[in-house]
Design a protein around this motif. Structure first.
Motif, PDB file in Angstrom:
ATOM      1  N   MET A   1      14.821  11.193   4.771  1.00 13.72           N
ATOM      2  CA  MET A   1      13.501  11.745   4.515  1.00 13.72           C
ATOM      3  C   MET A   1      12.454  10.643   4.365  1.00 13.72           C
ATOM      4  SD  MET A   1      11.745  14.492   4.220  1.00 13.72           S
ATOM      5  CE  MET A   1      10.223  15.131   3.535  1.00 13.72           C
ATOM      6  N   THR A   2      12.851   9.550   3.664  1.00 12.48           N
ATOM      7  CA  THR A   2      11.941   8.430   3.464  1.00 12.48           C
ATOM      8  C   THR A   2      11.539   7.803   4.784  1.00 12.48           C
ATOM      9  OG1 THR A   2      12.938   7.963   1.308  1.00 12.48           O
ATOM     10  CG2 THR A   2      11.624   6.218   2.312  1.00 12.48           C
ATOM     11  N   GLU A   3      12.509   7.660   5.713  1.00 12.90           N
ATOM     12  CA  GLU A   3      12.210   7.068   7.014  1.00 12.90           C
ATOM     13  C   GLU A   3      11.246   7.944   7.812  1.00 12.90           C
ATOM     14  OE1 GLU A   3      15.854   6.329   9.015  1.00 12.90           O
ATOM     15  OE2 GLU A   3      16.478   4.704   7.671  1.00 12.90           O
ATOM     16  N   VAL A   4      11.428   9.263   7.689  1.00 13.83           N
ATOM     17  CA  VAL A   4      10.526  10.180   8.389  1.00 13.83           C
ATOM     18  C   VAL A   4       9.108  10.043   7.848  1.00 13.83           C
ATOM     19  CG1 VAL A   4       9.977  12.601   8.828  1.00 13.83           C
ATOM     20  CG2 VAL A   4      12.357  11.816   8.924  1.00 13.83           C
ATOM     21  N   LEU A   5       8.988   9.978   6.516  1.00 10.73           N
ATOM     22  CA  LEU A   5       7.670   9.822   5.910  1.00 10.73           C
ATOM     23  C   LEU A   5       7.042   8.478   6.274  1.00 10.73           C
ATOM     24  CD1 LEU A   5       8.224  11.331   2.337  1.00 10.73           C
ATOM     25  CD2 LEU A   5       6.822  12.265   4.184  1.00 10.73           C
ATOM     26  N   LEU A   6       7.877   7.431   6.394  1.00 13.93           N
ATOM     27  CA  LEU A   6       7.365   6.128   6.793  1.00 13.93           C
ATOM     28  C   LEU A   6       6.773   6.196   8.200  1.00 13.93           C
ATOM     29  CD1 LEU A   6       6.938   3.116   6.396  1.00 13.93           C
ATOM     30  CD2 LEU A   6       9.295   2.744   7.178  1.00 13.93           C
ATOM     31  N   ILE A   7       7.481   6.859   9.097  1.00 10.69           N
ATOM     32  CA  ILE A   7       6.993   7.002  10.469  1.00 10.69           C
ATOM     33  C   ILE A   7       5.688   7.801  10.488  1.00 10.69           C
ATOM     34  CG2 ILE A   7       7.461   8.024  12.726  1.00 10.69           C
ATOM     35  CD1 ILE A   7      10.431   7.425  12.239  1.00 10.69           C
ATOM     36  N   VAL A   8       5.666   8.884   9.705  1.00  6.37           N
ATOM     37  CA  VAL A   8       4.447   9.696   9.624  1.00  6.37           C
ATOM     38  C   VAL A   8       3.303   8.873   9.044  1.00  6.37           C
ATOM     39  CG1 VAL A   8       3.362  11.701   8.539  1.00  6.37           C
ATOM     40  CG2 VAL A   8       5.683  11.868   9.433  1.00  6.37           C
ATOM     41  N   GLY A   9       3.604   8.079   8.001  1.00  5.17           N
ATOM     42  CA  GLY A   9       2.583   7.233   7.393  1.00  5.17           C
ATOM     43  C   GLY A   9       2.007   6.232   8.373  1.00  5.17           C
ATOM     44  N   ILE A  10       2.878   5.614   9.169  1.00  6.16           N
ATOM     45  CA  ILE A  10       2.409   4.643  10.168  1.00  6.16           C
ATOM     46  C   ILE A  10       1.559   5.343  11.225  1.00  6.16           C
ATOM     47  CG2 ILE A  10       3.156   3.119  12.029  1.00  6.16           C
ATOM     48  CD1 ILE A  10       5.505   2.288  10.277  1.00  6.16           C
ATOM     49  N   LEU A  11       1.958   6.546  11.624  1.00  4.18           N
ATOM     50  CA  LEU A  11       1.179   7.291  12.615  1.00  4.18           C
ATOM     51  C   LEU A  11      -0.207   7.633  12.078  1.00  4.18           C
ATOM     52  CD1 LEU A  11       3.865   9.722  14.108  1.00  4.18           C
ATOM     53  CD2 LEU A  11       2.851   7.702  15.196  1.00  4.18           C
ATOM     54  N   THR A  74       1.704   0.014  -8.321  1.00  2.93           N
ATOM     55  CA  THR A  74       1.770   0.305  -6.887  1.00  2.93           C
ATOM     56  C   THR A  74       2.845   1.337  -6.566  1.00  2.93           C
ATOM     57  OG1 THR A  74       3.271  -1.584  -6.562  1.00  2.93           O
ATOM     58  CG2 THR A  74       0.910  -1.970  -6.246  1.00  2.93           C
ATOM     59  N   GLY A  75       3.586   1.760  -7.592  1.00  4.80           N
ATOM     60  CA  GLY A  75       4.578   2.804  -7.380  1.00  4.80           C
ATOM     61  C   GLY A  75       3.965   4.138  -6.987  1.00  4.80           C
ATOM     62  N   ILE A  76       2.666   4.300  -7.244  1.00  4.24           N
ATOM     63  CA  ILE A  76       2.014   5.549  -6.842  1.00  4.24           C
ATOM     64  C   ILE A  76       1.810   5.596  -5.328  1.00  4.24           C
ATOM     65  CG2 ILE A  76       0.827   5.767  -9.049  1.00  4.24           C
ATOM     66  CD1 ILE A  76      -1.737   4.854  -7.701  1.00  4.24           C
ATOM     67  N   PHE A  77       1.986   4.454  -4.665  1.00  3.57           N
ATOM     68  CA  PHE A  77       1.897   4.441  -3.203  1.00  3.57           C
ATOM     69  C   PHE A  77       3.238   4.890  -2.613  1.00  3.57           C
ATOM     70  CE2 PHE A  77      -1.541   1.102  -3.696  1.00  3.57           C
ATOM     71  CZ  PHE A  77      -2.556   1.929  -3.253  1.00  3.57           C
ATOM     72  N   THR A  78       3.575   6.135  -2.883  1.00  5.04           N
ATOM     73  CA  THR A  78       4.753   6.692  -2.240  1.00  5.04           C
ATOM     74  C   THR A  78       4.390   7.060  -0.809  1.00  5.04           C
ATOM     75  OG1 THR A  78       4.187   8.954  -2.877  1.00  5.04           O
ATOM     76  CG2 THR A  78       5.487   7.653  -4.453  1.00  5.04           C
ATOM     77  N   MET A  79       5.396   7.273   0.017  1.00  5.63           N
ATOM     78  CA  MET A  79       5.102   7.623   1.395  1.00  5.63           C
ATOM     79  C   MET A  79       4.324   8.940   1.485  1.00  5.63           C
ATOM     80  SD  MET A  79       5.731   5.394   3.535  1.00  5.63           S
ATOM     81  CE  MET A  79       6.453   3.755   3.417  1.00  5.63           C
ATOM     82  N   ARG A  80       4.616   9.836   0.554  1.00  6.12           N
ATOM     83  CA  ARG A  80       3.918  11.120   0.554  1.00  6.12           C
ATOM     84  C   ARG A  80       2.443  10.927   0.215  1.00  6.12           C
ATOM     85  NH1 ARG A  80       6.902  15.578  -2.823  1.00  6.12           N
ATOM     86  NH2 ARG A  80       8.400  15.155  -1.156  1.00  6.12           N
ATOM     87  N   SER A  81       2.181  10.123  -0.810  1.00  9.07           N
ATOM     88  CA  SER A  81       0.786   9.891  -1.190  1.00  9.07           C
ATOM     89  C   SER A  81       0.056   9.063  -0.129  1.00  9.07           C
ATOM     90  CB  SER A  81       0.718   9.183  -2.551  1.00  9.07           C
ATOM     91  OG  SER A  81       1.233   7.859  -2.476  1.00  9.07           O
TER      92      SER A  81
END
Length: 394
Positions: A1-11, A74-81
């Motif tokens: 799930m984290t990897e998916v959010l990372l990809i979405v974040g980069i996009l 900086t922990g608030i910088f989750t992939m979701r946020s």
């Protein structure tokens, strides 16, 4: 799930970079394109190159400020946020680009990140205060520096540079690809002075693109960098590629607005404003402060016009209260390029054109409105989302 959010974040970061390219190309190369010195295609290419140079050299300082210092944890910088923050930055900038208005990318990005910090109680008010203070001080510095130049140096610069707009259908500067090695080609019948003037305009655009890279790369990648999951250099490369895409596509709208619609600003004045504004932005980026080039440039234009208008009054007369000087941005059109510079006190106030001769009132009002609306959309939207939407709760 984290990897998916990372990809979405980069996009989403790519989407932000795309809109940064659209928002910043107009201020940098609008005067050159509007004067038919270069084409929109060449403007996009030069913007892409020099933006990357600024991003890779000085840009990391600003990335570190937004990604590590603006919030306590900086922990608030989750992939979701991050996806949400970048969505509001990119979405707000897209609104401005769609309207053909180059909004302040720095204010838009800082607003979204600060909203996240405020909603989670992790905002570092000291860092935010320092940024805001510089946002207030920098335009004032731009105003006064431009004012001094306008009063004491602008007419001499105008007479020396003598840059004139090209009436030809062909741009003054183009690239000849007929040979094995591409080379610059200049307009027919262009003399040495015209060629020099054209190169100066292009060089100033490149300086502005460099200053944009130093400050604006952070707006696309800082939230993702704050997670620590991706190194800075790869993010800068990704962000710069996204900016390049924006330069070659949506930037055409802002090039039209700043090159043709909003102002008839003489090219000499545009050069002076660009040098002052770019210098201030680069200096602030060097100390890690994200700066708004558009706001600084606007105040520099006003300061330059005011300084030019004060040339109707000698300091001795002003000290005795015998003369009163009014702000007149239109003063920048008081003489043609190359004309003999008038001495201080030699002109009459009636010789100074009105500001309406320089600015298109309706377009200027639209630009000012969107300059405030775009950061507001980003900040308010982000705060409400992080404060009240359960999926983003902390």
């Amino acid at each position: 799930m984290t990897e998916v959010l990372l990809i979405v974040g980069i996009l989403v970061a790519v989407f932000v970079g795309y809109n940064i390219g659209g928002a910043t190309t107009g201020p940098a190369f609008g005067p050159a394109v509007g004067a038919n010195v270069i084409t929109k295609l060449m403007a996009a290419a030069l913007m892409s190159i020099f933006f990357f140079i600024g991003a890779i050299t000085i840009g990391p300082q600003v990335v570190d400020t937004l990604g590590n210092e603006l919030v306590h944890d900086t922990g608030i910088f989750t992939m979701r946020s991050n996806v949400a923050v970048l969505f509001f930055i990119g979405g707000a900038l897209f609104v401005g680009n769609y309207a053909g208005v180059p909004a302040s990318t720095s204010m838009t990005a800082v607003g979204a990140i600060a909203a996240l910090g405020l909603a989670t109680g992790e905002l570092d008010f000291a860092v935010l205060g320092e940024i805001v203070i510089w946002w207030i001080v920098a335009p004032i510095i731009g105003f006064w520096v431009a004012g001094v130049v306008g009063r004491y140096f602008y007419p001499q610069i105008n007479a020396w540079v003598a840059i004139e707009e090209s009436d030809s259908d062909q741009p003054m500067v183009s690239v000849n690809r007929s040979g094995l090695v591409p080379r610059l080609q200049f307009g027919e019948n262009a003399d040495r002075r015209e060629i020099s003037g054209a190169l100066v305009v292009v060089a100033i655009g490149c300086l502005m693109a460099f200053s944009s890279g130093t400050s604006n790369i952070a707006n696309a990648i800082a939230p993702i960098y704050g997670t620590g999951d991706v190194d800075m250099i790869p993010l800068i490369l990704i962000g710069s590629v996204a900016v390049t895409i924006g330069c070659f596509t949506i930037a055409r709208r802002t090039l039209d607005t700043l090159g043709n619609d909003i102002t008839n600003l003489p090219l000499t004045a545009a050069i002076v404003v660009a040098v002052i504004s770019s210098g201030i932005v680069i200096g602030l980026s060097w100390i890690g402060i994200p700066a708004s080039f558009v706001v600084i440039a606007t105040m520099s234009i006003v300061g330059l016009g005011w300084g030019r208008a004060t040339r109707t009054t000698k300091l001795s007369d002003a000290a005795r209260g015998e003369e009163e000087t009014h702000v007149s941005v239109g003063a920048l059109t008081a003489e043609e390029e190359g004309e003999r510079p008038p001495k201080i006190g030699e002109e009459e106030p009636s010789d100074i054109p009105k500001a309406s001769d320089l600015f298109n009132p309706s377009t200027t009002a639209r630009v000012i409105l969107m300059q405030n609306v775009v950061p507001l959309i980003s900040t308010v939207g982000a705060f409400l989302t992080f404060r009240f939407v359960p999926i983003f709760g902390f």
